[in-house]
Design an enzyme around this catalytic site. Sequence first.
Site, PDB file in Angstrom:
ATOM      1  N   ASN A 130     -73.004 -80.636  31.923  1.00  0.00           N
ATOM      2  CA  ASN A 130     -73.888 -80.284  30.819  1.00  0.00           C
ATOM      3  C   ASN A 130     -73.529 -81.119  29.594  1.00  0.00           C
ATOM      4  O   ASN A 130     -72.356 -81.419  29.364  1.00  0.00           O
ATOM      5  CB  ASN A 130     -73.744 -78.799  30.472  1.00  0.00           C
ATOM      6  CG  ASN A 130     -74.246 -77.904  31.596  1.00  0.00           C
ATOM      7  OD1 ASN A 130     -75.251 -78.199  32.228  1.00  0.00           O
ATOM      8  ND2 ASN A 130     -73.536 -76.816  31.849  1.00  0.00           N
ATOM      9  N   ARG A 149     -60.191 -73.189  38.563  1.00  0.00           N
ATOM     10  CA  ARG A 149     -61.306 -72.265  38.789  1.00  0.00           C
ATOM     11  C   ARG A 149     -61.921 -71.844  37.457  1.00  0.00           C
ATOM     12  O   ARG A 149     -61.203 -71.564  36.489  1.00  0.00           O
ATOM     13  CB  ARG A 149     -60.835 -71.018  39.541  1.00  0.00           C
ATOM     14  CG  ARG A 149     -60.523 -71.314  40.976  1.00  0.00           C
ATOM     15  CD  ARG A 149     -60.376 -70.050  41.812  1.00  0.00           C
ATOM     16  NE  ARG A 149     -59.723 -70.397  43.060  1.00  0.00           N
ATOM     17  CZ  ARG A 149     -60.307 -70.989  44.088  1.00  0.00           C
ATOM     18  NH1 ARG A 149     -61.597 -71.286  44.025  1.00  0.00           N
ATOM     19  NH2 ARG A 149     -59.632 -71.291  45.174  1.00  0.00           N
ATOM     20  N   ASP A 150     -63.269 -71.793  37.444  1.00  0.00           N
ATOM     21  CA  ASP A 150     -63.980 -71.315  36.266  1.00  0.00           C
ATOM     22  C   ASP A 150     -63.665 -69.838  36.060  1.00  0.00           C
ATOM     23  O   ASP A 150     -63.627 -69.048  37.003  1.00  0.00           O
ATOM     24  CB  ASP A 150     -65.486 -71.525  36.445  1.00  0.00           C
ATOM     25  CG  ASP A 150     -66.234 -71.393  35.138  1.00  0.00           C
ATOM     26  OD1 ASP A 150     -66.754 -72.419  34.649  1.00  0.00           O
ATOM     27  OD2 ASP A 150     -66.317 -70.264  34.599  1.00  0.00           O
ATOM     28  N   HIS A 174     -66.720 -81.914  31.441  1.00  0.00           N
ATOM     29  CA  HIS A 174     -66.269 -81.285  32.688  1.00  0.00           C
ATOM     30  C   HIS A 174     -67.367 -81.322  33.729  1.00  0.00           C
ATOM     31  O   HIS A 174     -68.548 -81.206  33.401  1.00  0.00           O
ATOM     32  CB  HIS A 174     -65.802 -79.846  32.463  1.00  0.00           C
ATOM     33  CG  HIS A 174     -66.755 -79.017  31.652  1.00  0.00           C
ATOM     34  ND1 HIS A 174     -66.832 -79.120  30.282  1.00  0.00           N
ATOM     35  CD2 HIS A 174     -67.659 -78.084  32.014  1.00  0.00           C
ATOM     36  CE1 HIS A 174     -67.755 -78.283  29.830  1.00  0.00           C
ATOM     37  NE2 HIS A 174     -68.289 -77.651  30.861  1.00  0.00           N
ATOM     38  N   MET A 175     -66.943 -81.451  34.966  1.00  0.00           N
ATOM     39  CA  MET A 175     -67.849 -81.399  36.104  1.00  0.00           C
ATOM     40  C   MET A 175     -67.713 -80.014  36.735  1.00  0.00           C
ATOM     41  O   MET A 175     -66.610 -79.581  37.059  1.00  0.00           O
ATOM     42  CB  MET A 175     -67.475 -82.488  37.107  1.00  0.00           C
ATOM     43  CG  MET A 175     -68.278 -82.454  38.386  1.00  0.00           C
ATOM     44  SD  MET A 175     -67.654 -83.698  39.542  1.00  0.00           S
ATOM     45  CE  MET A 175     -68.475 -85.159  38.915  1.00  0.00           C
ATOM     46  N   HIS A 176     -68.839 -79.309  36.885  1.00  0.00           N
ATOM     47  CA  HIS A 176     -68.843 -78.045  37.615  1.00  0.00           C
ATOM     48  C   HIS A 176     -69.042 -78.355  39.099  1.00  0.00           C
ATOM     49  O   HIS A 176     -69.941 -79.111  39.455  1.00  0.00           O
ATOM     50  CB  HIS A 176     -70.019 -77.163  37.183  1.00  0.00           C
ATOM     51  CG  HIS A 176     -69.993 -76.696  35.767  1.00  0.00           C
ATOM     52  ND1 HIS A 176     -69.598 -75.434  35.404  1.00  0.00           N
ATOM     53  CD2 HIS A 176     -70.338 -77.319  34.605  1.00  0.00           C
ATOM     54  CE1 HIS A 176     -69.702 -75.288  34.083  1.00  0.00           C
ATOM     55  NE2 HIS A 176     -70.154 -76.422  33.581  1.00  0.00           N
ATOM     56  N   VAL A 208     -68.201 -75.865  26.169  1.00  0.00           N
ATOM     57  CA  VAL A 208     -66.862 -76.381  25.883  1.00  0.00           C
ATOM     58  C   VAL A 208     -66.966 -77.898  25.735  1.00  0.00           C
ATOM     59  O   VAL A 208     -67.418 -78.594  26.662  1.00  0.00           O
ATOM     60  CB  VAL A 208     -65.861 -76.007  26.995  1.00  0.00           C
ATOM     61  CG1 VAL A 208     -64.481 -76.580  26.678  1.00  0.00           C
ATOM     62  CG2 VAL A 208     -65.788 -74.493  27.177  1.00  0.00           C
TER      63      VAL A 208
END
Length: 116
Positions: A88, A30-31, A101-103, A97
Amino acid sequence: MAEETIFSKIIRKEIPADILYQDELVTAFRDISPKAPTHILIIPNAVIPTVNDVTAEHEQALGRLFTVARKQAADAGIAEDGYRLLVNCNRHGGQEVYHIHMHLLGGRPLGPMLAQ
Ligand code: 5GP
């Protein structure tokens, strides 16, 4: 060797994180600062700083980001309504960061893809 970020410490469980899934290639957690009711980060365990650093040897791990995203969306109960997957890259992309990473974002209508 690419430089490690805080995400490598999360992968190795050296700092706390709400890890939802981990295997030999990827980790989902989790973010810490959720932008939607469901906000999960899915990352390769190997350090790949940005999309600009992706090569063919990363295809298996990066492909798995999608299969894990599908499962996490289903588990979160947001698959039917829909969700957004976002990666991003660098400054203009808003990357903070430098470990790719994939959100996975969902749980409410997310609106237009970009702020005007
Ligand atoms: P980016 O802007 O690089 O695409 O997204 C980085 C994301 O990582 C942000 O949404 C931010 O809230 C999240 N993040 C940064 N540090 C941590 C941390 O230590 N733990 C967790 N769980 N998420 C983090």
